[in-house]
Write an enzyme that holds these catalytic residues in place. Structure first.
Site, PDB file in Angstrom:
ATOM      1  N   GLU A  27      31.908  43.289  27.236  1.00  0.00           N
ATOM      2  CA  GLU A  27      31.566  42.896  28.680  1.00  0.00           C
ATOM      3  C   GLU A  27      30.169  43.451  28.760  1.00  0.00           C
ATOM      4  O   GLU A  27      29.702  44.315  28.338  1.00  0.00           O
ATOM      5  CB  GLU A  27      32.327  43.502  29.820  1.00  0.00           C
ATOM      6  CG  GLU A  27      31.871  43.415  31.087  1.00  0.00           C
ATOM      7  CD  GLU A  27      32.909  43.699  32.195  1.00  0.00           C
ATOM      8  OE1 GLU A  27      34.105  44.471  31.822  1.00  0.00           O
ATOM      9  OE2 GLU A  27      32.665  43.785  33.357  1.00  0.00           O
ATOM     10  N   ASN A  72      34.754  42.425  35.173  1.00  0.00           N
ATOM     11  CA  ASN A  72      34.623  42.406  36.583  1.00  0.00           C
ATOM     12  C   ASN A  72      32.913  41.673  36.639  1.00  0.00           C
ATOM     13  O   ASN A  72      32.371  41.104  37.877  1.00  0.00           O
ATOM     14  CB  ASN A  72      34.349  43.892  37.354  1.00  0.00           C
ATOM     15  CG  ASN A  72      35.561  44.402  37.587  1.00  0.00           C
ATOM     16  OD1 ASN A  72      36.577  43.670  37.402  1.00  0.00           O
ATOM     17  ND2 ASN A  72      35.681  45.736  37.553  1.00  0.00           N
ATOM     18  N   ASN A 172      38.337  36.252  36.630  1.00  0.00           N
ATOM     19  CA  ASN A 172      38.880  37.715  36.471  1.00  0.00           C
ATOM     20  C   ASN A 172      39.008  38.388  37.384  1.00  0.00           C
ATOM     21  O   ASN A 172      38.584  38.725  38.375  1.00  0.00           O
ATOM     22  CB  ASN A 172      37.577  38.339  35.641  1.00  0.00           C
ATOM     23  CG  ASN A 172      37.895  39.902  35.333  1.00  0.00           C
ATOM     24  OD1 ASN A 172      38.906  39.961  34.441  1.00  0.00           O
ATOM     25  ND2 ASN A 172      37.617  40.848  36.257  1.00  0.00           N
ATOM     26  N   GLU A 173      40.427  38.839  37.299  1.00  0.00           N
ATOM     27  CA  GLU A 173      40.928  39.932  38.522  1.00  0.00           C
ATOM     28  C   GLU A 173      40.386  39.632  39.871  1.00  0.00           C
ATOM     29  O   GLU A 173      40.168  40.527  40.573  1.00  0.00           O
ATOM     30  CB  GLU A 173      40.517  41.431  38.205  1.00  0.00           C
ATOM     31  CG  GLU A 173      41.106  41.948  36.816  1.00  0.00           C
ATOM     32  CD  GLU A 173      40.991  43.685  36.540  1.00  0.00           C
ATOM     33  OE1 GLU A 173      40.075  44.056  37.334  1.00  0.00           O
ATOM     34  OE2 GLU A 173      41.597  43.835  35.557  1.00  0.00           O
ATOM     35  N   TYR A 244      46.130  49.455  31.712  1.00  0.00           N
ATOM     36  CA  TYR A 244      45.427  50.527  31.382  1.00  0.00           C
ATOM     37  C   TYR A 244      46.210  51.724  31.471  1.00  0.00           C
ATOM     38  O   TYR A 244      46.943  52.062  32.794  1.00  0.00           O
ATOM     39  CB  TYR A 244      44.034  51.065  31.740  1.00  0.00           C
ATOM     40  CG  TYR A 244      43.203  49.788  31.558  1.00  0.00           C
ATOM     41  CD1 TYR A 244      42.459  49.525  30.495  1.00  0.00           C
ATOM     42  CD2 TYR A 244      42.899  48.717  32.584  1.00  0.00           C
ATOM     43  CE1 TYR A 244      41.466  48.644  30.170  1.00  0.00           C
ATOM     44  CE2 TYR A 244      41.877  47.685  32.290  1.00  0.00           C
ATOM     45  CZ  TYR A 244      41.283  47.691  31.059  1.00  0.00           C
ATOM     46  OH  TYR A 244      40.373  46.654  30.747  1.00  0.00           O
ATOM     47  N   GLU A 292      43.041  42.439  28.689  1.00  0.00           N
ATOM     48  CA  GLU A 292      42.683  43.668  29.064  1.00  0.00           C
ATOM     49  C   GLU A 292      43.938  44.827  28.749  1.00  0.00           C
ATOM     50  O   GLU A 292      44.815  44.865  29.390  1.00  0.00           O
ATOM     51  CB  GLU A 292      42.042  43.838  30.180  1.00  0.00           C
ATOM     52  CG  GLU A 292      40.774  43.200  30.335  1.00  0.00           C
ATOM     53  CD  GLU A 292      39.805  43.652  31.679  1.00  0.00           C
ATOM     54  OE1 GLU A 292      40.209  44.701  31.967  1.00  0.00           O
ATOM     55  OE2 GLU A 292      39.290  42.689  32.038  1.00  0.00           O
ATOM     56  N   GLN A 352      37.455  47.911  25.512  1.00  0.00           N
ATOM     57  CA  GLN A 352      36.628  46.794  25.092  1.00  0.00           C
ATOM     58  C   GLN A 352      36.519  47.169  23.592  1.00  0.00           C
ATOM     59  O   GLN A 352      37.119  47.979  22.935  1.00  0.00           O
ATOM     60  CB  GLN A 352      35.532  47.029  25.879  1.00  0.00           C
ATOM     61  CG  GLN A 352      35.699  46.591  27.331  1.00  0.00           C
ATOM     62  CD  GLN A 352      34.728  46.266  28.137  1.00  0.00           C
ATOM     63  OE1 GLN A 352      33.426  46.271  27.856  1.00  0.00           O
ATOM     64  NE2 GLN A 352      34.792  45.834  29.524  1.00  0.00           N
TER      65      GLN A 352
HETATM   66  O1  AHR Z   1      37.364  46.687  31.248  1.00  0.00           O
HETATM   67  C1  AHR Z   1      36.833  47.311  32.217  1.00  0.00           C
HETATM   68  C2  AHR Z   1      37.227  46.655  33.659  1.00  0.00           C
HETATM   69  O2  AHR Z   1      38.742  46.859  33.849  1.00  0.00           O
HETATM   70  C3  AHR Z   1      37.143  45.011  33.639  1.00  0.00           C
HETATM   71  O3  AHR Z   1      35.776  44.702  33.825  1.00  0.00           O
HETATM   72  C4  AHR Z   1      38.009  44.753  34.561  1.00  0.00           C
HETATM   73  O4  AHR Z   1      38.294  43.310  34.439  1.00  0.00           O
HETATM   74  C5  AHR Z   1      39.084  45.678  34.689  1.00  0.00           C
HETATM   75  O5  AHR Z   1      39.286  46.175  35.740  1.00  0.00           O
END
Ligand code: AHR
Length: 507
Positions: A27, A72, A172-173, A244, A292, A352
């Site tokens: 990213e 993001n 995305n999101e 995460y 992700e 990432q």
């Molecule tokens: O990977 C970091 C961020 O986590 C990304 O930009 C977003 O999609 C997620 O919230």
């Protein structure tokens, strides 16, 4: 010493493993691109300004697909800023991370770099501030051969051949209030459907990823999936999952059990997809893209509130988690969980790839190192290709703060008929005791243990750094036991990641 029984049978097939399960994500965020994959002037940089030392680690990981440019970031991105002569590209405010974007790297540089490191690009389009027109323009510029304004512009920019990008993310999101251009499920569903439909007119063979929830903690999960899929089911090929994990409260047994939540998450999304499939009388199964995933908590930099007090900067150090040994165990458990769902989970991107919550860490102008989490990812990518087999496991269990009946042994098997190999991935979650794993392997007559790779460390909080990269590294155990009949016993050290490789090939 604990004991566990595992039966593996050649016909207990879960599904063919799509290599895209070992994908990653780059990213425009912090030092992921600038100072990560790209650093002109670095001693290892190639003629395009991309770091050779980083590229060689990525090649070692054999990363089949890399998602770009966000995250993001993409929800405010104008892709045209990143094409044409570099010195004419505009510098812009990036609202997602409150930084300055120089646009030195854009879709051409990224796609060409992907080719050099042996990966396919996966591109995300901006459905935050933009929509159908920008997506169609980008697709035409990137993939159309020639003879139109935008494809000819790409040729003028020095890229004669189209990049032929097959996988595209529809935003995305967008369920998240932090997302620029955040949308309701209805708003997103309509926009994603119309954008995807138009994109498939240009190329019906594209594979499109519709946005699922940004985490299971969202109040709208899984209603977001149900409602958006009512719009996008026919046009999309995959739905995204993001997750995460953190050990902020320092409860390691609970942390190591987190992958049970991954399993539950995957099952819930599959059920929701299948519900929509039933409503729509569709014949198609929606595939899953876990685009992700990782451990993320060591560094809070990048939090919106913290960035508000800082000046706008180009590529500051953001979210640079330094990973511990126990994080590698969690990453290993997540990979095992992915393999258990190989029939529906066909893509995944560790988030990432470099510096930002990443397996590879660089020093700007300096060296590079493999973080602890690099190793389970490497092993899975290297040995986890073929067919996933679901083992029948009987393991001692424990209860933790958030989970009950957590098996100490987390395991899955993969067979490659092409290479005459059977690989067993296993994590021992017990922090104090080893496990004797009694394996009953059926249908693999004549196979022998060729290697037992183990990642273990007395210090759960041990880390690798550029200065000291060798603290947590895998080693091969001297284990070449023959299978006695179909039975074999293997010792799994306390708190360890194991890759047991058996082969039917004569030595
Ligand atoms: O990977 C970091 C961020 O986590 C990304 O930009 C977003 O999609 C997620 O919230």
């Amino acid at each position: 010493m604990l004991k566990a029984r595992v039966t593996i049978e050649k016909s207990f097939k879960t599904g063919e493993i799509d290599p895209k399960l070992y994908g990653s994500f780059v990213e425009h965020l912090g030092r992921c691109i600038y100072g990560g994959i790209y650093e002109p002037g670095h001693p290892s940089a190639d003629e395009h300004g991309f770091r050779g030392d980083v590229a060689s680690f990525i090649k070692e990981l054999d990363t089949p697909i890399i998602r770009y440019p966000g995250g993001n970031f993409v929800s405010g991105y104008r892709w045209e800023d990143g094409i044409g002569p570099v010195n004419e590209r505009p510098k812009r405010l990036d609202l997602a991370w409150r930084t300055l974007e120089t646009n030195e790297v854009g879709v051409n540089e990224f796609s060409a770099w992907c080719k050099r490191v042996g990966s396919d690009p996966m591109l995300a389009i901006n459905l935050g501030t933009r929509g159908i027109e920008a997506a169609l323009d980008m697709l035409e510029y990137v993939n159309h051969s020639s003879g139109t304004y935008l494809s000819d512009l790409r040729i003028k920019h020095g890229y004669k051949e189209p990049h032929d990008v097959k996988v595209w993310c529809l935003g995305n999101e967008l369920d998240g209030s932090w997302q620029t251009g955040h949308k309701t499920a209805h708003e997103y569903g309509r926009l994603a459907l119309e954008t995807g439909r138009a994109m498939k007119v240009i190329d019906p063979d594209l594979k499109l990823v519709t946005c699922g929830s940004s985490s299971t903690f969202m109040e709208t999960f899984p209603q977001w999936e149900a409602e958006t899929l009512m719009h996008t089911y026919d046009v999309a090929d995959y739905i995204s999952l993001h997750q995460y994990f953190s050990n902020a409260d320092g409860d390691t047994p609970n942390f190591l059990a987190r992958s049970l939540e991954t399993d539950h998450f995957i099952k819930t999304v599959i059920s929701t997809c299948d519900y929509v499939k039933a409503v729509k009388r569709s014949k198609k199964d929606m595939l899953l893209s876990f685009d992700e995933w990782n451990v993320w908590y060591h560094s809070s930099s990048g939090d919106a509130d913290e960035m508000k007090n800082k000046p706008w900067q180009v590529a500051p150090s953001l979210i640079e988690d330094i990973y511990t040994f126990e994080d590698a165990l969690v990453v290993g458990c997540m990979l095992i969980t992915f393999l258990k769902h190989a029939n529906r989970l066909k893509m995944a991107c560790i988030a990432q790839l470099v510096n930002v919550i990443a397996p590879i860490m660089t020093e700007t102008g300096g060296g590079v190192c493999k973080q602890t989490i690099f190793y389970p990812l490497l092993h899975a990518s290297k040995y986890g290709r073929g067919t996933a087999l679901m083992p029948v496991v009987s393991s001692p269990k424990y209860d933790s703060k958030d989970y009950t009946d957590v098996p100490y042994l987390e395991t899955v098997a993969v067979t490659s008929e092409e290479h005459d190999e059977l690989t067993i991935f296993a994590v021992n979650r017990n922090l104090d005791e080893s496990i004797i794993m009694s394996l009953d392997i059926k249908g693999f007559e004549g196979y022998k243990v060729a290697d037992h790779i183990v990642l273990e460390c007395d210090d759960l909080k041990a880390v690798n750094t550029v200065a000291n990269p060798g603290k947590v590294v895998p080693r091969s155990r001297d284990n070449t036991d023959e299978i006695n009949g179909s039975e074999i016993e293997i010792k799994l050290e306390k708190a360890s990641w194991n890759v047991i490789r058996l082969t039917g090939k004569p030595k």
